[in-house]
Enzyme design. Structure first.
Site, PDB file in Angstrom:
ATOM      1  N   ARG A  60     -25.259  34.682 -11.127  1.00  0.00           N
ATOM      2  CA  ARG A  60     -26.081  33.319 -11.596  1.00  0.00           C
ATOM      3  C   ARG A  60     -27.347  33.131 -10.681  1.00  0.00           C
ATOM      4  O   ARG A  60     -27.591  33.007  -9.841  1.00  0.00           O
ATOM      5  CB  ARG A  60     -25.035  31.977 -10.975  1.00  0.00           C
ATOM      6  CG  ARG A  60     -23.870  32.164 -11.929  1.00  0.00           C
ATOM      7  CD  ARG A  60     -23.332  30.559 -11.583  1.00  0.00           C
ATOM      8  NE  ARG A  60     -23.462  29.620 -12.144  1.00  0.00           N
ATOM      9  CZ  ARG A  60     -23.195  28.540 -13.072  1.00  0.00           C
ATOM     10  NH1 ARG A  60     -22.054  28.943 -13.547  1.00  0.00           N
ATOM     11  NH2 ARG A  60     -23.741  27.683 -13.575  1.00  0.00           N
ATOM     12  N   LYS A  78       1.312  44.106 -17.423  1.00  0.00           N
ATOM     13  CA  LYS A  78       1.904  44.683 -16.411  1.00  0.00           C
ATOM     14  C   LYS A  78       2.997  45.696 -16.962  1.00  0.00           C
ATOM     15  O   LYS A  78       3.475  45.445 -18.235  1.00  0.00           O
ATOM     16  CB  LYS A  78       2.851  43.721 -15.533  1.00  0.00           C
ATOM     17  CG  LYS A  78       1.874  42.927 -14.792  1.00  0.00           C
ATOM     18  CD  LYS A  78       2.920  41.667 -14.055  1.00  0.00           C
ATOM     19  CE  LYS A  78       2.091  40.646 -13.309  1.00  0.00           C
ATOM     20  NZ  LYS A  78       1.860  40.998 -11.717  1.00  0.00           N
ATOM     21  N   ASP A 130      -0.920  26.683 -14.148  1.00  0.00           N
ATOM     22  CA  ASP A 130      -1.607  27.869 -13.654  1.00  0.00           C
ATOM     23  C   ASP A 130      -0.491  29.096 -14.076  1.00  0.00           C
ATOM     24  O   ASP A 130      -1.030  30.101 -14.255  1.00  0.00           O
ATOM     25  CB  ASP A 130      -1.712  27.748 -12.177  1.00  0.00           C
ATOM     26  CG  ASP A 130      -2.269  29.132 -11.563  1.00  0.00           C
ATOM     27  OD1 ASP A 130      -3.115  29.445 -12.059  1.00  0.00           O
ATOM     28  OD2 ASP A 130      -1.726  29.371 -10.503  1.00  0.00           O
ATOM     29  N   HIS A 173       1.426  32.421 -17.865  1.00  0.00           N
ATOM     30  CA  HIS A 173       2.244  33.632 -17.862  1.00  0.00           C
ATOM     31  C   HIS A 173       3.688  33.422 -18.260  1.00  0.00           C
ATOM     32  O   HIS A 173       4.202  34.433 -18.768  1.00  0.00           O
ATOM     33  CB  HIS A 173       2.061  34.090 -16.181  1.00  0.00           C
ATOM     34  CG  HIS A 173       0.490  34.235 -15.921  1.00  0.00           C
ATOM     35  ND1 HIS A 173      -0.304  34.710 -16.503  1.00  0.00           N
ATOM     36  CD2 HIS A 173       0.254  33.719 -14.654  1.00  0.00           C
ATOM     37  CE1 HIS A 173      -1.570  34.804 -15.844  1.00  0.00           C
ATOM     38  NE2 HIS A 173      -1.265  34.269 -14.693  1.00  0.00           N
TER      39      HIS A 173
HETATM   40  C1  BG6 Z   1      -2.973  34.003 -11.397  1.00  0.00           C
HETATM   41  C2  BG6 Z   1      -2.628  32.739 -11.143  1.00  0.00           C
HETATM   42  O1  BG6 Z   1      -3.280  33.869 -12.870  1.00  0.00           O
HETATM   43  O2  BG6 Z   1      -1.754  34.993 -11.405  1.00  0.00           O
HETATM   44  C3  BG6 Z   1      -2.379  32.656  -9.563  1.00  0.00           C
HETATM   45  O3  BG6 Z   1      -3.872  31.889 -10.985  1.00  0.00           O
HETATM   46  C4  BG6 Z   1      -1.194  33.863  -9.232  1.00  0.00           C
HETATM   47  O4  BG6 Z   1      -2.086  31.354  -8.689  1.00  0.00           O
HETATM   48  C5  BG6 Z   1      -1.495  35.207  -9.713  1.00  0.00           C
HETATM   49  O5  BG6 Z   1      -1.149  33.958  -7.749  1.00  0.00           O
HETATM   50  C6  BG6 Z   1      -0.236  35.916  -9.755  1.00  0.00           C
HETATM   51  O6  BG6 Z   1      -0.771  37.281 -10.252  1.00  0.00           O
HETATM   52  P1  BG6 Z   1      -0.279  38.773  -9.847  1.00  0.00           P
HETATM   53  O7  BG6 Z   1      -1.357  39.499 -10.013  1.00  0.00           O
HETATM   54  O8  BG6 Z   1       0.069  38.413  -8.245  1.00  0.00           O
HETATM   55  O9  BG6 Z   1       1.089  39.003 -10.345  1.00  0.00           O
END
Ligand code: BG6
Length: 480
Positions: free
Chosen positions: A56, A191, A244, A249
């Site tokens: 930036r 994954k 989050d 996820h």
């Molecule tokens: C991220 C979140 O998307 O995924 C984090 O913002 C979290 O808070 C992370 O810790 C977990 O991902 P990983 O790669 O450790 O399984």
């Protein structure tokens, strides 16, 4: 183990100009830059490519500075050392440019120059590793400057914070890109062990006939994290564990576990089936949600002293379709917890006729569980009851295990981001989330967002507030 005879040849993407917005950010440093070098070492980068890191303004965007950043990132987070011929060739294809949504001239010319050097057939890939408000502006800029042509764009979560904001984001994307150009990334879907859910279910008659309400009494998706918000206090205040981790996820993992068999693993049929799961997911009942906050969170930098943001959430989700009606999906995640784990547990009903008495206090599902540990490198464990040796018919718990690290060619493993960036270069959207799915998940989430229960404190290093047991009754959490 030998590869499956149907295994396909490893793919090679077209020549690419890869532009990383947020080139100096945390995500680029930890995942994207080391990931690109690992893809290169694995022979999975295009034959011709150029990587542009966007910094930036007022930063200058000098190539040397950015290359040093790439070297540092690979040293700290990469698989292979940044040295030798391969490294020299890779880093020679990296440059930097200072640009943002209002200063785009240098970027346009850098992309055009790189494209000319790569020759015909070069594509553009933008990775928007930036906060949500910057995403909106950059998408509009890419459209206004014509950089959206012959391009694909990887967008990072969060995809809005509720239904209204998700719609605004999707409209902005739609106004500037065709849906086939858009790759909404959820790295859990990259994954290995999550993709393997599709193989486990749909390639094995051993499991799939049992994968329904007649045989399964619950599903748990449990992702405790031992890290705290660790320097991300300000971000977390706005986001919280539910947005989050759950919306982004855990719901997606639930989609893989619950979907019907798609007609193929192409993007449309696969994502249609996942979408049907979300359409039949019942909007959350707040009575089935526990929000927690670890003790000490309010003293983290960037956190309000009276913060009501959750760092922990446990909830029950119901899917109202023929396969799952009445089977609870228990989801739990939190920061500052006792362990880092990423575990799916499928609990099975007991046999129709119970011939063997259960030990006092034991539940049938404790003996009959399928556990998918999806933290890299991943493993699967089938827990079952077996006769203990000896003259009496006494049962004990036994386990059959599969470990990715000891099987197949572990060296071929790609980290989630690497896998997904490769898929984006290949134009395969199967492992990326879809706008309608995201909007539906915000509808499912709405009752909780509108009326969140108060946060309950829990000690750092624990498994969460004790009232989380209420969510999972009459079953119990399988971890620890
Ligand atoms: C991220 C979140 O998307 O995924 C984090 O913002 C979290 O808070 C992370 O810790 C977990 O991902 P990983 O790669 O450790 O399984």
């Amino acid at each position: 183990m030998t590869p499956h005879p149907l295994a396909s040849e490893e793919p090679q993407p077209d020549p690419h100009v890869i532009v990383i917005f947020g080139g100096t950010g945390d995500l680029a440093r930890r995942k994207i830059l080391p990931g690109l070098f690992h893809l290169y070492l694995a022979g999975l980068m295009p034959e011709r490519f150029h990587i542009i890191g966007v910094v930036r303004p007022p930063a200058e965007g000098s190539d040397d500075d950015f290359r040093q950043r790439v070297r540092d990132a690979v040293t700290e987070f990469g698989d292979g050392a940044p040295s030798g011929e391969a490294w020299e060739r890779f880093i020679a294809s990296v440059s930097a440019v200072a640009a943002d949504a209002t200063h785009s001239e240098a970027l346009v010319s850098a992309v055009e120059t790189a494209e000319k050097e790569l020759g015909s057939g070069a594509r553009r890939l933008y990775h928007l590793a930036v906060p949500p408000d910057a995403t909106l502006e950059l998408i509009a800029m890419l459209g206004a400057t014509g950089l959206n042509e012959n391009a694909r764009v990887i967008c990072e979560k969060p995809f809005g914070v509720d239904l209204a904001s998700a719609k605004v984001l999707n409209e902005t994307i739609r106004a500037n890109f065709h849906e086939t150009q858009v790759f909404r990334i959820d790295h859990f879907l990259g994954k290995e062990s999550i993709d393997n859910i599709l193989a486990l279910r749909f390639a094995n008659r051993l499991f799939e006939p049992l994968w329904n309400r007649d045989h399964i009494c619950f599903v748990q998706i449990d992702v405790p994290e031992s890290i705290t918000v660790a320097g991300r206090g300000a971000f977390y205040e706005e986001t919280g564990a539910f947005r989050d981790m759950v919306v982004s996820h855990l719901f997606q993992v639930m989609g893989y576990l619950a979907m019907e068999q798609p007609t193929s693993f192409e993007a449309n049929p696969l994502r249609d089936e996942i979408h049907k799961v979300f359409q039949t997911t019942r909007p959350l009942d707040v009575a089935n949600v526990v929000r927690g906050q670890y003790e000490g969170y309010r003293s983290e930098p960037g956190v309000a002293p009276d913060s009501n943001t959750e760092t922990f959430v446990a909830l029950r989700v119901d899917i109202d379709n023929t396969r799952w009606k009445g089977v609870p999906f228990y989801l739990r995640t939190g920061k500052g917890m006792a362990q880092r784990r990423q575990v799916i547990t499928i609990g099975f009903e007991e046999t129709v006729m119970r011939l063997f008495p259960l030990a006092r206090g034991a539940h049938a599902w404790q003996g009959n569980r399928l556990v998918v540990d999806f933290d890299d490198p991943g493993s699967i464990h089938a827990h079952f009851l077996a006769k203990e040796p000896g003259p009496v018919m006494q049962l004990g718990e036994a386990t059959m295990s599969f470990y990715y690290k000891d099987s197949f060619r572990h060296a071929h493993r790609l980290e989630a981001y690497e896998h997904l960036i490769l898929e984006a270069m290949l134009g395969n959207r199967a492992l990326f989330t879809r706008s309608d799915g995201i909007e539906r998940l915000w509808e499912v989430a709405a009752p909780l967002l509108d009326d969140p229960p108060p946060v309950e404190p829990y000690p750092l290093g624990s498994w969460g507030p004790s009232s989380m047991e209420r969510v999972v009754a009459p079953h119990g959490w399988c971890l620890p």
